[in-house]
Design an enzyme around this catalytic site. Structure first.
Site, PDB file in Angstrom:
ATOM      1  N   CYS A 116      57.323 -50.775  50.174  1.00 32.13           N
ATOM      2  CA  CYS A 116      58.399 -51.697  50.552  1.00 32.13           C
ATOM      3  C   CYS A 116      57.879 -52.933  51.287  1.00 32.13           C
ATOM      4  O   CYS A 116      58.608 -53.905  51.438  1.00 32.13           O
ATOM      5  CB  CYS A 116      59.445 -50.967  51.379  1.00 32.13           C
ATOM      6  SG  CYS A 116      60.189 -49.636  50.453  1.00 32.13           S
ATOM      7  N   HIS A 256      63.716 -56.083  54.966  1.00 36.35           N
ATOM      8  CA  HIS A 256      63.697 -55.169  53.817  1.00 36.35           C
ATOM      9  C   HIS A 256      65.003 -54.373  53.846  1.00 36.35           C
ATOM     10  O   HIS A 256      65.460 -53.941  54.906  1.00 36.35           O
ATOM     11  CB  HIS A 256      62.486 -54.239  53.924  1.00 36.35           C
ATOM     12  CG  HIS A 256      62.536 -53.110  52.956  1.00 36.35           C
ATOM     13  ND1 HIS A 256      62.693 -53.302  51.601  1.00 36.35           N
ATOM     14  CD2 HIS A 256      62.470 -51.760  53.132  1.00 36.35           C
ATOM     15  CE1 HIS A 256      62.715 -52.135  50.997  1.00 36.35           C
ATOM     16  NE2 HIS A 256      62.587 -51.169  51.900  1.00 36.35           N
ATOM     17  N   ASN A 286      68.071 -50.206  47.708  1.00 39.38           N
ATOM     18  CA  ASN A 286      66.678 -50.456  48.075  1.00 39.38           C
ATOM     19  C   ASN A 286      65.855 -50.656  46.806  1.00 39.38           C
ATOM     20  O   ASN A 286      65.572 -49.693  46.087  1.00 39.38           O
ATOM     21  CB  ASN A 286      66.167 -49.269  48.890  1.00 39.38           C
ATOM     22  CG  ASN A 286      64.728 -49.441  49.343  1.00 39.38           C
ATOM     23  OD1 ASN A 286      64.039 -50.367  48.923  1.00 39.38           O
ATOM     24  ND2 ASN A 286      64.268 -48.540  50.199  1.00 39.38           N
TER      25      ASN A 286
HETATM   26  O1  UT7 Z   1      62.336 -48.215  52.047  1.00 39.05           O
HETATM   27  C1  UT7 Z   1      61.236 -47.468  52.433  1.00 39.05           C
HETATM   28  C2  UT7 Z   1      61.403 -46.719  53.647  1.00 39.05           C
HETATM   29  N1  UT7 Z   1      62.526 -45.812  53.597  1.00 39.05           N
HETATM   30  C3  UT7 Z   1      63.454 -45.869  54.551  1.00 39.05           C
HETATM   31  O2  UT7 Z   1      63.406 -46.732  55.396  1.00 39.05           O
HETATM   32  C4  UT7 Z   1      64.531 -44.795  54.557  1.00 39.05           C
HETATM   33  C5  UT7 Z   1      64.695 -44.239  55.948  1.00 39.05           C
HETATM   34  N2  UT7 Z   1      65.603 -43.106  56.032  1.00 39.05           N
HETATM   35  C6  UT7 Z   1      66.933 -43.218  55.789  1.00 39.05           C
HETATM   36  O3  UT7 Z   1      67.417 -44.261  55.426  1.00 39.05           O
HETATM   37  C7  UT7 Z   1      67.807 -42.019  56.054  1.00 39.05           C
HETATM   38  O4  UT7 Z   1      67.037 -41.044  56.713  1.00 39.05           O
HETATM   39  C8  UT7 Z   1      68.413 -41.403  54.761  1.00 39.05           C
HETATM   40  C9  UT7 Z   1      69.449 -42.336  54.176  1.00 39.05           C
HETATM   41  C10 UT7 Z   1      67.335 -41.100  53.744  1.00 39.05           C
HETATM   42  C11 UT7 Z   1      69.139 -40.094  55.122  1.00 39.05           C
HETATM   43  O5  UT7 Z   1      70.122 -40.350  56.122  1.00 39.05           O
HETATM   44  P1  UT7 Z   1      70.164 -39.477  57.455  1.00 39.05           P
HETATM   45  O6  UT7 Z   1      71.298 -39.987  58.222  1.00 39.05           O
HETATM   46  O7  UT7 Z   1      68.802 -39.543  58.078  1.00 39.05           O
HETATM   47  O8  UT7 Z   1      70.498 -38.054  56.912  1.00 39.05           O
HETATM   48  P2  UT7 Z   1      69.696 -36.688  57.125  1.00 39.05           P
HETATM   49  O9  UT7 Z   1      68.527 -36.639  56.184  1.00 39.05           O
HETATM   50  O10 UT7 Z   1      69.443 -36.471  58.571  1.00 39.05           O
HETATM   51  O11 UT7 Z   1      70.789 -35.656  56.639  1.00 39.05           O
HETATM   52  C12 UT7 Z   1      72.023 -35.465  57.344  1.00 39.05           C
HETATM   53  C13 UT7 Z   1      72.916 -34.553  56.526  1.00 39.05           C
HETATM   54  C14 UT7 Z   1      72.194 -33.342  55.988  1.00 39.05           C
HETATM   55  O12 UT7 Z   1      73.097 -32.263  55.981  1.00 39.05           O
HETATM   56  P3  UT7 Z   1      73.037 -31.145  57.143  1.00 39.05           P
HETATM   57  O13 UT7 Z   1      71.652 -30.584  57.102  1.00 39.05           O
HETATM   58  O14 UT7 Z   1      73.322 -31.886  58.424  1.00 39.05           O
HETATM   59  O15 UT7 Z   1      74.107 -30.190  56.731  1.00 39.05           O
HETATM   60  C15 UT7 Z   1      71.873 -33.705  54.579  1.00 39.05           C
HETATM   61  O16 UT7 Z   1      71.746 -32.599  53.716  1.00 39.05           O
HETATM   62  O17 UT7 Z   1      73.385 -35.270  55.382  1.00 39.05           O
HETATM   63  C16 UT7 Z   1      73.081 -34.528  54.193  1.00 39.05           C
HETATM   64  N3  UT7 Z   1      72.836 -35.469  53.123  1.00 39.05           N
HETATM   65  C17 UT7 Z   1      73.811 -35.881  52.307  1.00 39.05           C
HETATM   66  N4  UT7 Z   1      75.124 -35.619  52.241  1.00 39.05           N
HETATM   67  C18 UT7 Z   1      75.838 -36.228  51.285  1.00 39.05           C
HETATM   68  C19 UT7 Z   1      71.666 -36.055  52.781  1.00 39.05           C
HETATM   69  N5  UT7 Z   1      71.866 -36.866  51.726  1.00 39.05           N
HETATM   70  C20 UT7 Z   1      73.182 -36.782  51.407  1.00 39.05           C
HETATM   71  C21 UT7 Z   1      73.981 -37.384  50.426  1.00 39.05           C
HETATM   72  N6  UT7 Z   1      75.289 -37.095  50.399  1.00 39.05           N
HETATM   73  N7  UT7 Z   1      73.490 -38.270  49.547  1.00 39.05           N
END
Ligand code: UT7
Length: 329
Positions: A116, A256, A286
């Protein structure tokens, strides 16, 4: 003799027609429009469809748009650098394929891979060729067909990424405006949080790697999120200090586009009003190396000569940084 400066003298962009909306994703994986929009800021992303359609199609269309908008003869281009992590093939480089597609015949080209942060690294490289006096017309293009490495059964990654390309023309600056400098960093300890497990020389493709879905993006989102906030805000602070800039001097921040919550956090840490922050994430998601040039292309009509602009990115590697430029036209 004054130091030669490089300037962005034009921008171009391209996104494919097919719209993958959150509503459509709801029919593919266990997710909701509400979750995606509140957790990432994304509503839809574009997907490049069709046989034999690789990243070179995105890069070539962005370059074509740039050449047309700037009325530039393809024969006058001397160098094309393509930032991408989704090259058409391991070799030859996508830059070469894109050049042939748009009729650039007198240039050399190569790909640069920094995930990225790819556009920031490539911009710095392209600007150096101008600053050295070696070349007068350099194209830097960021393009990624992220849909080619996304597992559409993995809801944690498939909702984030989209396909697109953006390009800029670099030429010697006519005045003091142009590309000034950058803070660019890399740290290989980030590899474990964000990578593609197989397909490279360490683990070449095999039936096993395909069966284990190892040709898709692996991301541990939370640590990447935290590192992105720290990396981008630190790099922005450092580049501002290096150029004796205060937040009031800055006309635009071009971050980004990985997650709107990352962008909001960095902006509030720096006390930048969101009206000064370019955003395309809602409609494109993204697009990896393409997000920053796509932003510049979308906001081009709002930019004025002399505007002080900070570009910042964070991505796989880890790689990150911030660049400072003043708009040249
Ligand atoms: O571009 C290159 C670099 N990349 C980035 O900068 C990305 C950085 N990370 C992020 O943007 C975020 O971490 C994500 C968007 C990838 C994920 O968001 P988050 O708020 O960190 O979610 P999480 O991984 O902590 O998950 C929270 C909950 C989980 O459920 P439980 O374990 O709390 O029951 C996940 O299973 O949200 C769930 N979850 C979803 N639910 C519905 C994860 N993805 C989804 C989804 N729809 N698509």
């Amino acid at each position: 003799m004054p130091k030669l400066k490089a300037a962005i003298t034009g921008v171009g962009g391209y996104v494919p027609d097919f719209v993958l909306s959150n509503k459509l994703l709801e029919t593919m994986v266990d997710t909701t429009d509400e979750w995606i929009h509140t957790r990432t800021g994304i509503k839809e992303r574009r997907i490049l469809k069709g046989e034999n359609m690789g990243t070179s199609v995105l890069a070539a269309n962005a370059i074509k748009n740039l050449l047309e908008k700037t009325n530039t003869d393809p024969d006058s281009i001397e160098l094309v650098i393509c930032a991408t992590v989704t090259a058409d093939r391991t070799f030859p480089d996508t830059a070469n394929i894109a050049c042939t597609k748009v009729g650039i015949k007198n240039a050399f080209g190569f790909d640069l891979s920094a995930a990225c942060s790819g556009f920031l690294f490539a911009l710095s490289t392209g600007a150096s060729y101008i600053q050295s006096g070696m070349y007068k017309k350099v194209i830097v293009v960021g393009a990624d067909k992220m849909s080619s490495i996304v597992d559409y059964t993995d809801r944690t990654t498939c909702v984030i990424f989209g396909d697109g390309g953006g390009a800029v023309l670099l030429e010697p600056a006519e005045d003091e405006n142009g590309y000034h400098n950058a803070i660019l960093k890399a740290d290989g300890t980030g590899e474990k949080y964000l990578h593609m497990p197989a397909g490279g020389s360490r683990k070449p493709p095999s039936i096993e790697t395909v069966q284990n879905k190892q040709h898709f993006i692996y991301q541990d989102g939370r640590p990447v999120f935290k590192a992105a906030v720290t990396g981008m805000s630190t790099a922005v602070k450092e580049v501002m200090a290096k150029n004796q800039l205060t937040k009031d001097d800055i006309s635009w921040v071009v971050p980004h586009q990985a997650n709107l919550r990352i962008i909001n956090t960095v902006a509030s840490m720096m006390d930048f009003p969101m009206e000064k922050v370019m955003l395309t994430i809602e409609k494109y998601g993204n697009t990896t190396a393409a997000t920053i040039p796509l932003c510049l292309n979308e906001y081009e009509s709002q930019l004025n000569k002399g505007d002080k602009i900070i570009l910042t990115a964070f991505g796989g590697g880890f790689t990150w940084g911030a660049s400072y430029l003043t708009w040249a036209y």
